[in-house]
Design an enzyme around this catalytic site. Structure first.
Site, PDB file in Angstrom:
ATOM      1  N   ILE A  93       0.804  -1.224   0.000  1.00 42.19           N
ATOM      2  CA  ILE A  93       0.000   0.000   0.000  1.00 42.19           C
ATOM      3  C   ILE A  93       0.834   1.270   0.000  1.00 42.19           C
ATOM      4  CG2 ILE A  93      -1.956  -1.112   1.128  1.00 42.19           C
ATOM      5  CD1 ILE A  93      -1.108   0.570   3.672  1.00 42.19           C
ATOM      6  N   TYR A  94       2.155   1.166   0.137  1.00 41.11           N
ATOM      7  CA  TYR A  94       2.978   2.370   0.072  1.00 41.11           C
ATOM      8  C   TYR A  94       2.928   2.913  -1.357  1.00 41.11           C
ATOM      9  CZ  TYR A  94       5.111   0.994   4.578  1.00 41.11           C
ATOM     10  OH  TYR A  94       5.338   0.648   5.887  1.00 41.11           O
ATOM     11  N   SER A  95       2.263   4.042  -1.517  1.00 43.26           N
ATOM     12  CA  SER A  95       2.090   4.669  -2.835  1.00 43.26           C
ATOM     13  C   SER A  95       1.508   3.694  -3.858  1.00 43.26           C
ATOM     14  CB  SER A  95       3.423   5.242  -3.339  1.00 43.26           C
ATOM     15  OG  SER A  95       3.825   6.328  -2.538  1.00 43.26           O
TER      16      SER A  95
END
Length: 342
Positions: A61-63
């Site tokens: 989910i990071y970026s």
């Protein structure tokens, strides 16, 4: 660089690891963290490897996957020299009802997608990003065990679990012979010591090592925040303070005052002292440092290779002490039977 065993496993990790939440900068939240592109990521990886920092942590989910993709590009040609850690559980696709959680369906798809973005055949440490109360623990653990046996994952861990979530999972793993969690990626800092109340004793008892995230208290222990001074204009706290753990101002200033005093004694920065304190805590295997640029990274790397004195540690312990929630405050009153973990 010092290496430590990750929990009760035979696997060793460096005491400092690099967190890549700043890679990508997609979306308002991650844009406030940083917007590191592939070119800058390669430079940061170079600096890390030169310093002996060989573990790199990311998450799907990071970026929206960009962090994994940029890390994969930055590690090209040197995958065999590094440890890659990633995570999944939280919602990845708003339009797909199965793109969330720790179900067999989602975990298999999430791992395969992460492998593709990271451009690798295996993930060294795969962690559940949070607990999924709607999926049976047996389903989750059997799936992770299958992925370990298939060679796609080497070690498993969790993040943001409560004590009972983690212990129940370990009990189920023991019952069926599934791969055991050896890592707990946890929030822990001088201004966030809740980890010590239950998760730290559990980690010692069950052989689960801590991978510490946000060790500078959500950016509050960088040395830029001072009593009576306004928040620096460049601080990401202007946009992210409400998304992280709340910290009373007076408590923060008390801790920063103690850090400032020790900085004067040691010649180290406030951030380096806060990180070094963590490296001396029980169960801590590695501390994740982040950086939006090379200068920040080099400063954070200076947290390793030396130790605070026992007296300095006690000073920081006292400055950051809070009354824990029940039943932990009650247990602390009977230290003869419930001593602090060592």
């Amino acid at each position: 660089m010092e290496y430590r065993h990750l929990g009760a496993s035979g696997f060793k990790v460096p005491v400092l690891s690099f967190g890549t939440g700043t890679f990508g900068g997609k979306g308002e939240f991650f844009q406030a963290w940083g917007e590191t592109d592939v070119s800058e990521a390669r430079k940061l990886v170079d600096i890390c490897l030169d310093a002996g920092v060989t573990m790199f942590d990311t998450a799907d989910i990071y970026s929206r996957g960009s962090s994994e993709s940029i890390l994969g590009e930055a590690l090209k040609g040197r995958r065999d020299k590094v440890i890659v850690s990633t995570k999944a559980t939280f919602r990845f696709d708003d339009n797909d009802p199965n793109a969330v959680g720790s179900s067999r369906f989602h975990l298999i798809r999430a791992v395969d997608a992460a492998l593709e973005r990271l451009q690798t055949d295996y993930i060294d440490v795969f962690q559940l990003h949070g607990f999924d109360a709607k999926t049976p623990v047996e389903e989750t653990l059997s799936t992770l065990d299958d992925l370990v046996r298939a060679g796609k994952i080497r070690y498993t861990g969790v993040s943001n679990f409560s004590g009972w979530h983690l212990q129940k999972s370990l009990d189920v793993a023991d019952r069926y012979g599934y791969a055991r969690y050896v890592a707990n990626q946890t929030y822990y800092s001088l201004i966030g010591r809740d980890y010590e109340w239950e998760l730290m004793p559990l980690g010692i008892d069950q052989g689960v090592g801590a991978i510490v995230w946000s060790p500078l208290g959500w950016g509050r222990l960088t040395g830029k925040i001072r009593r009576g001074a306004p928040l620096p204009a460049t601080s990401r706290l202007h946009k992210t303070a409400d998304m992280g753990p709340p910290v009373p101002d007076e408590y923060l200033y008390r801790v920063v005052d103690a850090l400032d005093a020790i900085a004067g004694e040691t010649g180290k920065t406030v951030a380096q002292i806060a990180l070094n304190w963590l490296l001396q805590r029980p169960t801590v295997a590695t501390v994740l440092i982040g950086a939006r640029n090379e200068e920040q990274l080099r400063q954070n790397l200076g947290a390793a290779g030396w130790n605070l004195t026992p007296e300095q540690v006690r000073t920081l312990d006292e400055a950051s002490k809070v009354t824990p929630a029940y039943p932990y405050w009650h247990q602390q009153g009977f230290a003869e039977r419930n001593p602090f973990p060592v």
